[in-house]
Design a protein around this motif. Structure first.
Motif, PDB file in Angstrom:
ATOM      1  N   TYR A  58      64.968  40.410  57.345  1.00  0.00           N
ATOM      2  CA  TYR A  58      64.799  39.670  57.585  1.00  0.00           C
ATOM      3  C   TYR A  58      65.630  38.917  58.375  1.00  0.00           C
ATOM      4  O   TYR A  58      66.645  37.885  57.335  1.00  0.00           O
ATOM      5  CB  TYR A  58      63.710  38.894  57.715  1.00  0.00           C
ATOM      6  CG  TYR A  58      63.621  38.455  56.058  1.00  0.00           C
ATOM      7  CD1 TYR A  58      64.096  37.017  56.287  1.00  0.00           C
ATOM      8  CD2 TYR A  58      63.417  39.072  54.727  1.00  0.00           C
ATOM      9  CE1 TYR A  58      64.110  36.768  54.346  1.00  0.00           C
ATOM     10  CE2 TYR A  58      63.460  38.595  53.657  1.00  0.00           C
ATOM     11  CZ  TYR A  58      63.875  37.802  53.315  1.00  0.00           C
ATOM     12  OH  TYR A  58      64.212  37.000  52.304  1.00  0.00           O
ATOM     13  N   VAL A  59      65.464  38.046  59.693  1.00  0.00           N
ATOM     14  CA  VAL A  59      66.609  37.063  59.766  1.00  0.00           C
ATOM     15  C   VAL A  59      66.224  35.200  59.953  1.00  0.00           C
ATOM     16  O   VAL A  59      66.973  34.499  60.185  1.00  0.00           O
ATOM     17  CB  VAL A  59      67.303  37.575  61.326  1.00  0.00           C
ATOM     18  CG1 VAL A  59      67.722  38.598  60.476  1.00  0.00           C
ATOM     19  CG2 VAL A  59      66.237  37.434  62.474  1.00  0.00           C
ATOM     20  N   ARG A  60      64.833  35.702  59.942  1.00  0.00           N
ATOM     21  CA  ARG A  60      64.072  33.932  59.367  1.00  0.00           C
ATOM     22  C   ARG A  60      63.196  33.713  58.598  1.00  0.00           C
ATOM     23  O   ARG A  60      62.952  35.144  57.624  1.00  0.00           O
ATOM     24  CB  ARG A  60      62.813  34.051  60.469  1.00  0.00           C
ATOM     25  CG  ARG A  60      63.696  34.257  62.197  1.00  0.00           C
ATOM     26  CD  ARG A  60      62.802  33.850  62.929  1.00  0.00           C
ATOM     27  NE  ARG A  60      63.680  33.829  64.354  1.00  0.00           N
ATOM     28  CZ  ARG A  60      62.734  33.264  65.775  1.00  0.00           C
ATOM     29  NH1 ARG A  60      61.484  32.882  65.652  1.00  0.00           N
ATOM     30  NH2 ARG A  60      62.928  33.039  66.621  1.00  0.00           N
ATOM     31  N   ALA A  61      63.454  33.431  57.785  1.00  0.00           N
ATOM     32  CA  ALA A  61      62.440  32.941  56.081  1.00  0.00           C
ATOM     33  C   ALA A  61      62.159  31.509  56.268  1.00  0.00           C
ATOM     34  O   ALA A  61      62.288  30.698  56.927  1.00  0.00           O
ATOM     35  CB  ALA A  61      63.539  33.456  55.556  1.00  0.00           C
ATOM     36  N   THR A  62      61.342  31.077  55.952  1.00  0.00           N
ATOM     37  CA  THR A  62      60.044  29.863  56.020  1.00  0.00           C
ATOM     38  C   THR A  62      59.818  30.324  53.736  1.00  0.00           C
ATOM     39  O   THR A  62      59.042  31.744  53.665  1.00  0.00           O
ATOM     40  CB  THR A  62      59.480  29.712  56.231  1.00  0.00           C
ATOM     41  OG1 THR A  62      59.241  28.638  55.746  1.00  0.00           O
ATOM     42  CG2 THR A  62      57.835  30.805  55.542  1.00  0.00           C
ATOM     43  N   THR A  63      59.953  29.036  53.586  1.00  0.00           N
ATOM     44  CA  THR A  63      60.259  28.270  51.652  1.00  0.00           C
ATOM     45  C   THR A  63      59.602  26.819  51.204  1.00  0.00           C
ATOM     46  O   THR A  63      59.510  26.398  52.495  1.00  0.00           O
ATOM     47  CB  THR A  63      61.008  29.163  50.783  1.00  0.00           C
ATOM     48  OG1 THR A  63      62.256  28.260  50.642  1.00  0.00           O
ATOM     49  CG2 THR A  63      61.485  30.243  51.420  1.00  0.00           C
ATOM     50  N   SER A  64      59.123  27.330  50.418  1.00  0.00           N
ATOM     51  CA  SER A  64      58.196  26.409  49.453  1.00  0.00           C
ATOM     52  C   SER A  64      59.076  26.223  48.180  1.00  0.00           C
ATOM     53  O   SER A  64      58.396  26.836  47.089  1.00  0.00           O
ATOM     54  CB  SER A  64      56.285  25.871  49.397  1.00  0.00           C
ATOM     55  OG  SER A  64      56.428  24.611  48.568  1.00  0.00           O
ATOM     56  N   GLN A  65      60.009  25.942  47.679  1.00  0.00           N
ATOM     57  CA  GLN A  65      61.162  26.473  46.478  1.00  0.00           C
ATOM     58  C   GLN A  65      60.905  25.082  45.631  1.00  0.00           C
ATOM     59  O   GLN A  65      60.446  23.660  45.756  1.00  0.00           O
ATOM     60  CB  GLN A  65      62.491  26.264  47.321  1.00  0.00           C
ATOM     61  CG  GLN A  65      63.654  26.201  46.391  1.00  0.00           C
ATOM     62  CD  GLN A  65      63.422  27.437  45.478  1.00  0.00           C
ATOM     63  OE1 GLN A  65      63.162  28.295  46.040  1.00  0.00           O
ATOM     64  NE2 GLN A  65      63.292  27.311  44.824  1.00  0.00           N
ATOM     65  N   LYS A  66      60.629  25.330  44.405  1.00  0.00           N
ATOM     66  CA  LYS A  66      60.164  24.433  43.091  1.00  0.00           C
ATOM     67  C   LYS A  66      61.877  23.947  43.652  1.00  0.00           C
ATOM     68  O   LYS A  66      63.278  25.581  43.107  1.00  0.00           O
ATOM     69  CB  LYS A  66      60.384  25.930  42.002  1.00  0.00           C
ATOM     70  CG  LYS A  66      59.538  26.432  42.648  1.00  0.00           C
ATOM     71  CD  LYS A  66      58.367  26.965  40.824  1.00  0.00           C
ATOM     72  CE  LYS A  66      59.945  27.469  40.253  1.00  0.00           C
ATOM     73  NZ  LYS A  66      58.998  28.844  39.576  1.00  0.00           N
ATOM     74  N   CYS A  67      62.406  22.808  42.671  1.00  0.00           N
ATOM     75  CA  CYS A  67      63.819  22.350  42.411  1.00  0.00           C
ATOM     76  C   CYS A  67      63.589  21.661  41.542  1.00  0.00           C
ATOM     77  O   CYS A  67      62.846  20.774  41.302  1.00  0.00           O
ATOM     78  CB  CYS A  67      64.261  21.977  43.769  1.00  0.00           C
ATOM     79  SG  CYS A  67      64.579  22.450  45.841  1.00  0.00           S
ATOM     80  N   VAL A  68      64.442  20.899  41.181  1.00  0.00           N
ATOM     81  CA  VAL A  68      65.327  20.315  39.509  1.00  0.00           C
ATOM     82  C   VAL A  68      66.322  19.190  39.912  1.00  0.00           C
ATOM     83  O   VAL A  68      67.214  20.387  40.507  1.00  0.00           O
ATOM     84  CB  VAL A  68      64.903  20.854  38.457  1.00  0.00           C
ATOM     85  CG1 VAL A  68      65.421  19.401  37.682  1.00  0.00           C
ATOM     86  CG2 VAL A  68      63.371  21.276  37.809  1.00  0.00           C
ATOM     87  N   ARG A  69      66.631  18.476  39.651  1.00  0.00           N
ATOM     88  CA  ARG A  69      67.637  17.519  39.753  1.00  0.00           C
ATOM     89  C   ARG A  69      66.922  16.080  38.672  1.00  0.00           C
ATOM     90  O   ARG A  69      66.689  15.226  38.528  1.00  0.00           O
ATOM     91  CB  ARG A  69      67.734  16.537  41.285  1.00  0.00           C
ATOM     92  CG  ARG A  69      67.958  17.821  42.110  1.00  0.00           C
ATOM     93  CD  ARG A  69      68.238  16.660  43.706  1.00  0.00           C
ATOM     94  NE  ARG A  69      68.484  17.779  44.136  1.00  0.00           N
ATOM     95  CZ  ARG A  69      68.338  16.985  45.912  1.00  0.00           C
ATOM     96  NH1 ARG A  69      68.117  15.971  45.946  1.00  0.00           N
ATOM     97  NH2 ARG A  69      68.435  17.867  46.456  1.00  0.00           N
ATOM     98  N   ALA A  70      67.588  16.966  37.180  1.00  0.00           N
ATOM     99  CA  ALA A  70      67.871  16.549  36.041  1.00  0.00           C
ATOM    100  C   ALA A  70      69.157  16.716  35.385  1.00  0.00           C
ATOM    101  O   ALA A  70      68.893  16.546  34.071  1.00  0.00           O
ATOM    102  CB  ALA A  70      66.570  15.987  35.493  1.00  0.00           C
TER     103      ALA A  70
END
Length: 879
Positions: A58-70
Motif C-alpha cells: 500500500y502507498v497510503r496508510a493511517t494509524t493511531s499510534q501508541k507513544c511514550v515520551r519518558a
C-alpha cells in the motif's frame, strides 16, 4: 460532544474512505530504530519505508499510534500532572503517503477533516509553514482561504523536520487552534507564542529532500507525507476544554482514582489525580507490550513512572495499593481500541499490585529520611546531592521522584552532588571487582557494563530487531572495529538473542550491518550483557554501527518447546513420583532436553508411561503460557517452583502453563527463559531414556515436536520390520517373541546335551576311556564347544560312573579354556582337586583356581594349551 474513542474512529474512518490502509499501532518498543527507547511518533513503524529499505502493498496508510515520551531526549515525566498537555503516554493520529500524494492533497485532506468532519470553526484556525515554502503557503490560501496573517512563516527548525543528520527531511506545516482571548499567549511566531492560547493540534511533514553528510539537499524522486495529530490535544479542542485532563477519557480515570481514595477529583490534590491517570496509561501499555519493571533500560523507566504514580497515591492518603484497582477503568475506556490491554490485564494488575506493595514499604522509610534532612536545611538551601543519592541507592528513589516530592516545598536538589556520589559509587564498585579474583577477560565485560549498561532483551516478544553496536571484543580486548574473518564478540544496546542461562542454550542467527554480516554461532550472558559470538563476513564491523539482528526462528522454536516441556515434565514427575522430586539440573538444546531429578531409584515402565501421559495431556489442552513479575518469596508462596542454577534478584519472571486460570495453572515455575505461547505449540513429548547420574539423582532425556515424532516413527518402522520378519502383526509380536524365546531355550538345552554327548562319546561316561595312573583311574579330556557352566555337571556325572578315580576336563570356547577337576571321596585324602587345578591352569595362562578338595575349577586365556594342561595334571597325579 464526541468522546475520545469516537474522535479516534472518525479520524481513521475518514482516511480509510480516502484510500488509506488502516494499520495497527506498532508496539511501544520500536523494533526498527535502535536509537529510540520507546516509540514516540506515528512514523517510527514506517521508517524503513521512507528510507527505501522496505516496501509494502500500500502507498497510503493511517494509524493511531501508541507513544511514550519518558526517557532519553524526549522526557516529559517531570511536567506530567502540572501542565495542561504533558503526558508520558499519548496517542498520535496520522496519515501517511509513501510516494503517492504530496502537499496539496495532504493539506486538502487535513483541512476538510478538521473543518467539515470535526466541525472546527475556520476563524479559529492558524497554520504555519517553513519560511521559504511558498508552495505550501499558496496551497493553504487556495484550499483553506486563510488570510495571509494566519499563514505564518517560521524560519526555525520547528518547521523543518529531519529523520537524522542524514536521510529524508522536509518542511513542516503546523495547524493551531485559537482558544480565544481569555487565555494568555500569542500566535505562532510571535514573542508570546509559548502561551496556551494558540495550541498546535496537527503537524504535516512534507518529506521532499534527501540530506547528505555535507549538509546538501537533493529532491527525493518520490516525496512523501507524514502527519501527526495528538489525540488528547484535538479531543480537548473538540470537547471545548483547554486542559487535556478534562477530556472524557481522563475524567473517567480521575473519577476512578478519586472514588478509590475518597478524595475530590478537582480539589487541591488534582495534580496527583492527573499524575496517576497519565501514569496508569503509560505503565499498563508498556507492560502490555512486554516491558517489565527493572533496574535497567526501559524497565527502569517503567519503574520510575510507576513509582511516581504510587508516590502520588500515597499523597492522596491511599493506605493500600491503589494502581491495580484502576486497571478495569482503563480497560473500559481503551480496551476496545487496544485489545492487548485486555489480554494482559492479569499481568498488569498483578505487577502493579506487587510493585506498589513493595514500594510502599520503602516509601515510608525514604520519606522519613527526606523529611529529617529537609528540617536541617536553611532557607533557599537545596537538598544535598549525597542525601538524594542515599535515597536512590538505599530506598530506590529515582532523582526525579525526590525532586517531585520537594516541588511543593519549593526546594531544589543538588544534582551535581548527586552525580558526584553516583560516580564515586561506580569507582568503588570497579575497584571491588578488580580485586575479586575474576579472570582478566571478565573485567572487560564489567567495564562495558559500566559504560553502556545492560543489554535490553527483546526476545520474549520478537525474534528480529534493530540495534546499535555498543562494544566489540576480540581476543579478550576491546576494539573499535574488526575486519573480515575476525572472530568477534558483539555487545549491542538491545537484542532479541537469548544469552545462555538457566540450562537453555544461547540463540544463533545473523547480524547484518553496512557491508557485512556475522553468523552468530552462540550467545553468552555476562553481567547483564548479551554477548553475540561469531565471525565477520564481508566488510568491517565498527562500534556505533546500526545493525539488524535476526534469531534463527526454527532453532528458537525448538528451544522454546523443549524448555517449556521441562516445566510440564517437572510437574508430571512430582504428580507421579511424589513431592520429593526436585530439579537437580537441566539442559535445553534444540534437538533434545535433559532433566535431572532427585529420586532414589530407577523409574519403572509404568511410572515413565504415567509421566508421559501427564505431559502430553497438558500439551493437548493447549493452555496459555503466562509470565508475571514477582519477588522470589511471593512467587514461591504462590506455588512457583524455583529452577536449579538460577540466581534470583529482587524480582523474577514467573511462568505459568495450562490450567483454568493463573491460580490453578498446571505448572508454575520461576524461569527467565523463552517459552511457547501455548502448550500445544510443543506438539508431543516422548521420554527416550532414564538413567542414574549419581546416588539419588536420575536423568531423563526426552524429545518434543518433530524430533519426538521422528523417534516414534523410527521405532514404529523397526516394530513393523520385526513383525514382518516373524510373519506376524505388531499386536501379535509379544506373544510370537515369547514363543520363540521358549523355543530357543528348549533348543539350547537340547543342543547342550547333544554337545556333551558328542564330546564324551555318547554320554554317561560310556565314550570316555580311563587310564591308569599309579593305580588310579583317570579320565582327562579336552572338550570343544561345551559350555563352561555345563562342565561341573559333566564332571560330577563322570565321577559317579567311575566310582573311584579322578576326572579332569578342559573345555575350549572362543579360544579360552575352562578347567574342572573332580576327585572321588575315597581319594581326596591323597589328591586335592584344588592342587590339581592350579597345576593345570598355569599351562593355559591362568592363575589360581578354587573350590573344594573334591571339585575345583579355573580358567585361562589360552585354549590352545588345553592338552598341555591335561598332561600337567596327569603328571601331578602320578607324582
Amino acid at each position: 460532544m464526541k468522546s475520545i474513542n469516537e474522535i479516534r474512529s472518525t479520524f481513521i474512518d475518514y482516511f480509510v474512505k480516502a484510500g488509506h490502509r488502516p494499520v495497527a499501532s506498532s508496539p511501544l518498543v520500536p523494533a526498527n530504530d535502535p536509537t529510540l527507547m520507546f516509540t514516540n511518533a506515528g512514523m517510527v513503524q514506517f521508517k524503513d519505508i521512507f528510507t527505501g529499505k522496505e516496501r509494502r502493498d500500500y502507498v497510503r496508510a493511517t494509524t493511531s499510534q501508541k507513544c511514550v515520551r519518558a526517557g532519553g531526549k524526549h522526557n516529559d515525566l517531570d511536567n506530567v500532572g502540572y501542565t495542561a498537555r504533558h503526558h508520558t503516554f499519548f496517542e498520535m493520529l496520522g496519515n501517511f503517503s509513501f510516494g503517492d500524494y504530496f502537499k496539496e492533497t495532504a493539506i486538502e485532506l487535513a483541512w476538510n477533516l478538521i473543518t467539515r468532519d470535526f466541525g472546527l470553526p475556520k476563524d479559529k484556525l492558524w497554520v504555519t509553514v517553513y519560511h521559504d515554502d511558498d508552495e505550501a503557503f499558496s496551497f493553504w490560501k487556495k484550499i483553506a482561504g486563510l488570510p495571509d496573517e494566519r499563514i505564518v512563516r517560521i524560519a526555525t527548525s520547528d518547521n523543518f523536520w529531519a529523520m537524522g543528520d542524514t536521510g529524508p527531511c522536509g518542511p513542516c506545516s503546523e495547524i493551531f487552534f485559537d482558544h480565544g482571548p481569555g487565555v494568555a499567549g500569542g500566535p505562532p511566531g510571535s514573542p508570546d507564542a509559548d502561551g496556551d492560547r494558540y495550541i498546535e493540534i496537527w503537524n504535516l511533514v512534507f518529506m521532499q529532500y534527501e540530506q547528505s553528510a555535507d549538509g546538501t539537499r537533493v529532491a527525493l524522486p518520490k516525496p512523501s507525507i507524514d502527519t501527526g495529530m495528538g489525540l488528547e490535544r484535538v479531543s480537548a479542542v473538540l470537547q471545548g476544554v483547554h486542559n487535556n485532563y478534562e477530556t472524557d477519557l481522563f475524567k473517567a480515570l480521575i473519577a476512578a482514582s478519586a472514588d478509590a481514595t475518597n478524595t475530590d477529583p478537582n480539589g487541591p490534590m488534582i495534580a496527583s489525580h492527573r499524575v496517576i491517570a497519565d501514569h496508569l496509561r503509560a505503565s499498563s501499555f508498556l507492560m502490555a507490550d512486554g516491558v517489565m519493571p527493572s533496574n535497567e533500560g526501559r524497565g527502569n523507566v517503567l519503574r520510575r513512572i510507576m513509582r511516581r504514580a504510587m508516590r502520588h497515591a500515597q499523597l492522596l492518603g491511599a493506605k493500600d495499593p491503589l494502581m491495580y484497582r484502576l486497571v478495569p477503568a482503563l480497560i473500559k475506556q481503551m480496551g476496545v481500541a487496544y485489545p492487548e490491554l485486555i489480554r494482559a490485564e492479569a499481568l498488569i494488575t498483578e505487577t502493579l499490585k506487587l510493585e506498589e506493595t513493595r514500594f510502599k514499604q520503602t516509601l515510608e522509610r525514604g520519606l522519613k529520611l527526606l523529611d529529617d534532612e529537609v528540617e536541617k536545611l536553611g532557607a533557599g538551601q537545596p537538598l544535598p546531592g549525597d542525601v538524594a543519592f542515599k535515597l536512590y541507592d538505599t530506598y530506590g528513589f529515582p532523582l526525579d521522584l525526590t525532586q517531585d516530592a520537594l516541588r511543593a516545598k519549593d526546594i531544589a536538589v543538588d544534582t551535581d552532588g548527586f552525580n558526584t556520589a553516583m560516580a564515586h559509587q561506580k569507582t568503588e564498585a570497579r575497584k571491588a571487582w578488580a580485586g575479586s579474583g575474576e579472570a582478566a577477560t571478565d573485567l572487560v565485560w564489567y567495564e562495558l557494563k559500566e559504560e553502556v549498561g545492560a543489554t535490553e532483551f527483546l526476545g520474549y516478544e520478537t525474534e528480529t530487531a534493530e540495534a546499535k553496536i555498543a562494544g566489540l571484543v576480540v581476543d579478550g580486548k576491546r576494539v573499535a572495529s574488526a575486519g573480515p574473518g575476525t572472530a568477534v564478540a558483539i555487545v549491542v544496546n538491545q537484542t532479541p538473542f537469548y544469552g545462555e542461562s538457566g540450562g537453555q542454550m544461547g540463540d544463533t542467527g545473523v547480524i547484518r550491518g553496512p557491508g557485512y554480516s556475522v553468523a552468530v554461532t552462540d550467545t553468552a550472558k555476562k553481567l547483564g550483557l548479551h554477548i553475540h559470538l561469531g565471525t565477520v563476513e564481508g566488510g568491517t564491523i565498527k562500534v556505533g554501527d546500526d545493525i539488524h539482528l535476526s534469531v534463527d526462528n526454527g532453532r528458537r522454536s525448538r528451544l522454546r518447546a523443549n524448555h517449556s516441556a521441562t516445566h510440564l515434565l517437572h510437574k508430571a514427575l512430582r504428580d507421579v513420583l511424589g513431592p520429593h522430586v526436585t530439579q537437580k539440573g537441566s539442559m535445553v538444546a534444540e534437538e533434545r532436553l535433559r532433566f535431572d531429578i532427585s529420586h532414589p531409584k530407577a523409574l519403572s515402565d509404568e511410572e515413565i508411561d504415567a509421566v508421559e501421559i501427564g505431559v502430553n495431556a497438558a500439551i493437548r489442552e493447549n493452555g496459555g503460557v503466562t509470565t508475571r513479575l514477582m519477588t522470589p518469596d511471593d512467587a514461591i508462596k504462590a506455588g512457583a517452583l524455583a529452577l536449579f542454577g538460577e540466581k534470583y534478584g529482587e524480582e523474577v519472571r514467573v511462568v505459568s502453563m495450562g490450567g483454568a486460570d493463573l491460580d490453578h495453572a498446571y505448572s508454575t515455575e520461576l524461569c527467565g527463559g523463552t517459552h511457547v505461547f501455548r502448550t500445544g505449540d510443543i506438539a508431543v513429548f516422548k521420554i527416550v531414556s532414564e538413567s542414574a547420574v549419581s546416588a539419588g539423582v536420575r536423568r531423563i532425556e526426552a524429545l518434543t515436536g518433530a524430533a519426538a515424532l521422528k523417534y516414534m516413527r523410527d521405532e514404529e518402522i523397526l516394530l513393523k520390520k520385526a513383525a514382518s520378519a516373524l510373519k506376524a502383526s505388531p499386536a501379535e509380536l509379544p506373544d510370537r517373541v515369547a514363543s520363540l524365546l521358549d523355543e530357543r531355550k528348549r533348543l539350547e538345552r537340547e543342543l547342550a546335551e547333544a554337545k556333551k554327548q558328542l564330546a564324551t562319546g555318547g554320554g554317561s561316561g560310556g565314550g570316555l576311556t580311563a587310564i591308569d595312573v599309579g593305580g588310579i583311574k583317570v579320565i582327562a579330556k579336552k572338550l570343544d564347544g561345551v559350555n563352561p557352566k555345563d562342565l561341573r555337571g559333566l564332571v560330577d556325572e563322570t565321577k559317579k560312573q567311575l566310582g573311584s578315580g579322578i576326572v579332569a576336563f578342559v573345555g575350549v570356547n572362543d579360544g579360552k579354556a575352562a578347567l574342572v577337576v573332580g576327585v572321588t571321596e575315597d581319594l581326596v585324602a591323597k589328591h586335592s582337586a584344588v592342587d590339581l587345578i592350579r597345576v593345570g591352569v598355569e599351562a593355559v595362562g591362568g592363575k589360581g583356581g578354587g573350590g573344594r578338595p573334591d571339585l575345583a575349577q579355573a580358567g585361562g586365556p589360552d585354549g590352545d594349551k588345553a592338552d598341555a594342561a591335561l598332561e600337567a595334571m596327569v603328571k601331578a597325579i602320578g607324582g
